[in-house]
Design an enzyme around this catalytic site. Structure first.
Site, PDB file in Angstrom:
ATOM      1  N   LEU A  40       0.842  -1.203   0.000  1.00 27.06           N
ATOM      2  CA  LEU A  40       0.000   0.000   0.000  1.00 27.06           C
ATOM      3  C   LEU A  40       0.878   1.254   0.000  1.00 27.06           C
ATOM      4  O   LEU A  40       2.083   1.177   0.217  1.00 27.06           O
ATOM      5  CB  LEU A  40      -0.904  -0.014   1.236  1.00 27.06           C
ATOM      6  CG  LEU A  40      -1.847  -1.213   1.359  1.00 27.06           C
ATOM      7  CD1 LEU A  40      -2.576  -1.193   2.699  1.00 27.06           C
ATOM      8  CD2 LEU A  40      -2.865  -1.221   0.214  1.00 27.06           C
ATOM      9  N   GLY A  41       0.278   2.420  -0.226  1.00 25.56           N
ATOM     10  CA  GLY A  41       1.023   3.677  -0.099  1.00 25.56           C
ATOM     11  C   GLY A  41       1.319   4.392  -1.405  1.00 25.56           C
ATOM     12  O   GLY A  41       1.763   5.543  -1.398  1.00 25.56           O
ATOM     13  N   GLU A 191      15.954  17.476  -6.584  1.00 28.30           N
ATOM     14  CA  GLU A 191      16.141  16.650  -5.379  1.00 28.30           C
ATOM     15  C   GLU A 191      17.049  15.454  -5.661  1.00 28.30           C
ATOM     16  O   GLU A 191      18.027  15.217  -4.950  1.00 28.30           O
ATOM     17  CB  GLU A 191      14.783  16.162  -4.854  1.00 28.30           C
ATOM     18  CG  GLU A 191      13.976  17.252  -4.148  1.00 28.30           C
ATOM     19  CD  GLU A 191      12.706  16.744  -3.466  1.00 28.30           C
ATOM     20  OE1 GLU A 191      12.088  17.538  -2.733  1.00 28.30           O
ATOM     21  OE2 GLU A 191      12.305  15.580  -3.676  1.00 28.30           O
ATOM     22  N   ASP A 317      -3.677  13.168  -8.118  1.00 24.76           N
ATOM     23  CA  ASP A 317      -2.943  13.466  -9.361  1.00 24.76           C
ATOM     24  C   ASP A 317      -3.751  13.229 -10.631  1.00 24.76           C
ATOM     25  O   ASP A 317      -3.346  13.689 -11.699  1.00 24.76           O
ATOM     26  CB  ASP A 317      -1.674  12.595  -9.446  1.00 24.76           C
ATOM     27  CG  ASP A 317      -0.557  13.089  -8.545  1.00 24.76           C
ATOM     28  OD1 ASP A 317      -0.808  13.999  -7.736  1.00 24.76           O
ATOM     29  OD2 ASP A 317       0.572  12.563  -8.651  1.00 24.76           O
ATOM     30  N   HIS A 449      13.108  33.022  20.196  1.00 21.91           N
ATOM     31  CA  HIS A 449      14.448  33.432  19.788  1.00 21.91           C
ATOM     32  C   HIS A 449      15.485  32.483  20.360  1.00 21.91           C
ATOM     33  O   HIS A 449      15.397  32.143  21.538  1.00 21.91           O
ATOM     34  CB  HIS A 449      14.721  34.850  20.288  1.00 21.91           C
ATOM     35  CG  HIS A 449      16.129  35.297  20.034  1.00 21.91           C
ATOM     36  ND1 HIS A 449      16.555  35.679  18.775  1.00 21.91           N
ATOM     37  CD2 HIS A 449      17.207  35.386  20.858  1.00 21.91           C
ATOM     38  CE1 HIS A 449      17.837  36.000  18.850  1.00 21.91           C
ATOM     39  NE2 HIS A 449      18.256  35.841  20.099  1.00 21.91           N
TER      40      HIS A 449
HETATM   41  P1  NAI Z   1       8.203  19.280 -13.209  1.00 20.70           P
HETATM   42  O1  NAI Z   1       7.042  19.495 -14.085  1.00 20.70           O
HETATM   43  O2  NAI Z   1       8.247  19.912 -11.866  1.00 20.70           O
HETATM   44  O3  NAI Z   1       9.544  19.721 -13.974  1.00 20.70           O
HETATM   45  C1  NAI Z   1       9.922  19.158 -15.233  1.00 20.70           C
HETATM   46  C2  NAI Z   1      10.919  20.068 -15.926  1.00 20.70           C
HETATM   47  O4  NAI Z   1      11.376  19.420 -17.114  1.00 20.70           O
HETATM   48  C3  NAI Z   1      10.341  21.403 -16.355  1.00 20.70           C
HETATM   49  O5  NAI Z   1      11.197  22.408 -15.882  1.00 20.70           O
HETATM   50  C4  NAI Z   1      10.344  21.307 -17.889  1.00 20.70           C
HETATM   51  O6  NAI Z   1      10.528  22.567 -18.500  1.00 20.70           O
HETATM   52  C5  NAI Z   1      11.524  20.387 -18.143  1.00 20.70           C
HETATM   53  N1  NAI Z   1      11.510  19.692 -19.461  1.00 20.70           N
HETATM   54  C6  NAI Z   1      10.453  19.150 -20.092  1.00 20.70           C
HETATM   55  N2  NAI Z   1      10.838  18.581 -21.271  1.00 20.70           N
HETATM   56  C7  NAI Z   1      12.191  18.759 -21.388  1.00 20.70           C
HETATM   57  C8  NAI Z   1      13.189  18.386 -22.370  1.00 20.70           C
HETATM   58  N3  NAI Z   1      12.881  17.693 -23.480  1.00 20.70           N
HETATM   59  N4  NAI Z   1      14.485  18.739 -22.158  1.00 20.70           N
HETATM   60  C9  NAI Z   1      14.806  19.420 -21.026  1.00 20.70           C
HETATM   61  N5  NAI Z   1      13.916  19.804 -20.064  1.00 20.70           N
HETATM   62  C10 NAI Z   1      12.621  19.462 -20.231  1.00 20.70           C
HETATM   63  O7  NAI Z   1       8.348  17.677 -13.101  1.00 20.70           O
HETATM   64  P2  NAI Z   1       9.114  16.714 -12.115  1.00 20.70           P
HETATM   65  O8  NAI Z   1      10.290  17.341 -11.481  1.00 20.70           O
HETATM   66  O9  NAI Z   1       9.317  15.484 -12.929  1.00 20.70           O
HETATM   67  O10 NAI Z   1       8.045  16.433 -10.972  1.00 20.70           O
HETATM   68  C11 NAI Z   1       6.796  15.829 -11.288  1.00 20.70           C
HETATM   69  C12 NAI Z   1       5.761  16.129 -10.240  1.00 20.70           C
HETATM   70  O11 NAI Z   1       6.092  15.507  -9.008  1.00 20.70           O
HETATM   71  C13 NAI Z   1       5.615  17.608  -9.980  1.00 20.70           C
HETATM   72  O12 NAI Z   1       4.251  17.929  -9.962  1.00 20.70           O
HETATM   73  C14 NAI Z   1       6.220  17.791  -8.610  1.00 20.70           C
HETATM   74  O13 NAI Z   1       5.587  18.847  -7.907  1.00 20.70           O
HETATM   75  C15 NAI Z   1       5.981  16.442  -7.940  1.00 20.70           C
HETATM   76  N6  NAI Z   1       7.004  16.166  -6.943  1.00 20.70           N
HETATM   77  C16 NAI Z   1       6.980  16.840  -5.757  1.00 20.70           C
HETATM   78  C17 NAI Z   1       7.953  16.643  -4.810  1.00 20.70           C
HETATM   79  C18 NAI Z   1       7.905  17.406  -3.539  1.00 20.70           C
HETATM   80  O14 NAI Z   1       6.848  17.888  -3.175  1.00 20.70           O
HETATM   81  N7  NAI Z   1       9.015  17.583  -2.831  1.00 20.70           N
HETATM   82  C19 NAI Z   1       9.052  15.702  -5.034  1.00 20.70           C
HETATM   83  C20 NAI Z   1       8.995  15.077  -6.305  1.00 20.70           C
HETATM   84  C21 NAI Z   1       8.002  15.307  -7.196  1.00 20.70           C
END
Ligand code: NAI
Length: 470
Positions: A40-41, A191, A317, A449
């Site tokens: 799960l998860g 990350e 999602d 503080h």
């Molecule tokens: P993202 O949508 O945040 O970033 C993808 C990046 O790839 C964009 O900057 C885009 O311009 C670039 N890109 C697209 N096609 C490309 C190409 N052909 N060549 C070079 N660059 C290109 O997607 P990401 O980082 O994969 O994350 C996916 C989802 O997962 C996001 O919605 C994110 O918020 C979520 N996530 C959240 C985390 C957290 O809250 N700490 C951790 C990991 C993921």
């Protein structure tokens, strides 16, 4: 073959689905949860938030220990620091194991029935579940689709999860790559790129746009990029990756410079493709039921999380809004409340976004660019962490807090920070914004503080008056 009937069936057991299942059971519903993984998860616990945070933690400890080697500044020496990657990965998997089993425990405690297998709609009230050697048909009054998302692939780049990986493969590399290329400067790229850089890889991030972190506040993205560069991450912006090939155990990428229009090649031992995620809806039989899907593949829902079929709901999602675990959880609770005849609502403007690097980045509400675009006049207060005494005391002075508030009412509209544990600190602003607070409300609250939170107080003060310590 079971032909059980339930009040609610939830498809998918990620943070959206498992939370919805538990909350519904707590409200007295007879609930079934269907999951195609054996644990799960969902993505978050198995191959996303949790293992990546474990690896960010371990790699940060390792880097700190390495930095102490020969560093006389603090009078602490740490010699012979070694990395045992196999053990690190085992520890990470152990954490995942404990947490996924924890959900099994919560299911049992709340009497949620678990089905392992792939779900497919037969009618709007019945679902077929196909497991390895099992087939079940179950019936439900209401159904929630919480099937999450999967990594977007790029054309002409063949992912094998060994040399060309998504975030899933990047959590399982058996040795530290000498050279790693990350495609995409989004949250996953930054990350996981940071994890492997800390563990010893030479990491280069290739981004299509002329900036990192599209959608985030510009000033924060620019400052954060400088911090990451200082840490040793290399960036190539405005570059489109067009294809890949394997030559003598190396991945060779063909890249086009977006402005100059020239194409060139670079190679790496491992390539991480992190160019976004897409909703996971295939195989559910949604087309046969005529459930509306938008052009990007997201399930269309009304304000009550209802799809085009009244008793079928969708959360997380697979619908609009930020693709984040905590947003999915809130969706899940609200959808169950609505099904139960209560008022359920999620304000997507108040979903915090956090990047778990060091320093962390944490954001909530509107960016400066969004406010300008919407024609909203605002005041801006900024406080650098170099002027915060706690940050100074712990050598974490990289970063800042920026608060944007309405020019006429002083109501806080957005908060953006880079700093030590910013992902924790931001929640004081989440609460403030949730209660419609003004900057002055926050600035007049007594803050402990020395804490990094004092930088929030100072930034709030700076929106309508002057910061004291800067
Ligand atoms: P993202 O949508 O945040 O970033 C993808 C990046 O790839 C964009 O900057 C885009 O311009 C670039 N890109 C697209 N096609 C490309 C190409 N052909 N060549 C070079 N660059 C290109 O997607 P990401 O980082 O994969 O994350 C996916 C989802 O997962 C996001 O919605 C994110 O918020 C979520 N996530 C959240 C985390 C957290 O809250 N700490 C951790 C990991 C993921």
């Amino acid at each position: 073959m079971s032909e059980e009937k339930y009040d609610l069936v939830v498809i998918g057991s990620g943070p959206g689905g498992y939370v919805a299942s538990i909350v519904a059971a707590q409200k007295g519903m007879k609930v079934a949860s269907i999951e195609k993984r054996t644990t799960l998860g969902g993505t978050c616990l198995n191959v996303g938030c949790i293992p990546s945070k474990a690896m960010l933690h371990a790699s940060e400890q390792y880097e700190n220990a390495v930095k102490l080697n020969g560093n006389k500044e603090w009078g602490i020496t740490c010699k012979d620091v070694k990395l045992d990657l196999t053990k690190l990965l085992k520890k990470k998997s152990g954490i995942v194991d404990e947490l996924t089993k924890g959900i099994d425990f919560l299911y049992k405690k709340n009497k949620v029935t678990k089905y392992i297998g792939t779900a497919k709609f037969i009618t709007a009230n019945s679902i077929e579940i196909t497991g390895d050697n099992t087939r079940n048909l179950i019936h439900a009054e209401n159904i929630i689709i919480a099937t999450g998302s999967e990594a977007t692939h790029l054309p002409n780049i063949n992912i094998d999860e060994k040399k060309i990986v998504t975030s899933t493969g990047a959590l399982e590399l058996k040795e530290v790559p000498k050279k790693m290329i990350v495609i995409g400067a989004g949250i996953i790229g930054l990350e996981m790129g940071t994890v492997w850089r800390r563990l010893g890889s030479d990491v280069e991030v290739i981004e299509y746009l002329p900036r990192i972190l599209p959608g985030m506040d510009n000033e924060v993205a620019e400052k954060f990029m400088k911090i990451l560069e200082k840490q040793g991450l290399n960036f190539k912006l405005g570059q489109a990756v067009e294809s890949s090939k394997i030559v003598e155990n190396k991945v060779v990428l063909s890249i086009r410079n977006v402005t100059k229009e020239n194409t060139y090649e670079i190679d790496a031992d491992v390539v991480l493709v992190a160019v976004g995620r897409k909703p996971n809806t295939h195989g559910l039989g949604l087309k046969d039921l005529n459930i509306d899907i938008d052009k990007h593949g997201f399930i269309k829902t009304n304000n009550h999380f209802q799809t085009s079929i009244n008793n079928i709901y969708a959360i997380g999602d697979v619908i609009k809004g930020p693709m984040l675990a905590h947003k999915a959880e809130e969706d899940g609770v609200a959808a169950v409340e609505i099904i139960n005849g209560e008022a359920g609502h999620v304000d997507y403007n108040l979903v915090p976004g956090i990047i778990y690097t060091a320093p962390e980045v944490a954001v909530i509400g509107k960016t400066e660019e969004e406010l300008k675009e919407e024609g909203i006049e605002f005041n801006k207060g900024v406080f650098p962490l170099s002027a915060n005494s706690r940050a100074k005391a712990i050598s974490h002075t990289d970063g800042m807090v920026k608060i944007l508030s309405d020019k006429s009412t002083d109501k806080i509209l957005g908060a953006h920070m880079i700093g030590h544990e910013a992902g924790t600190v931001i929640h004081e602003l989440s609460i403030a914004m949730g209660f419609g607070a003004s900057s002055e409300d926050v600035a007049r609250i007594c803050h402990g503080h020395p804490t990094v939170n004092e930088a929030v107080k100072e930034a709030a003060l700076a929106t309508y008056s002057k910061a004291i310590h800067f």
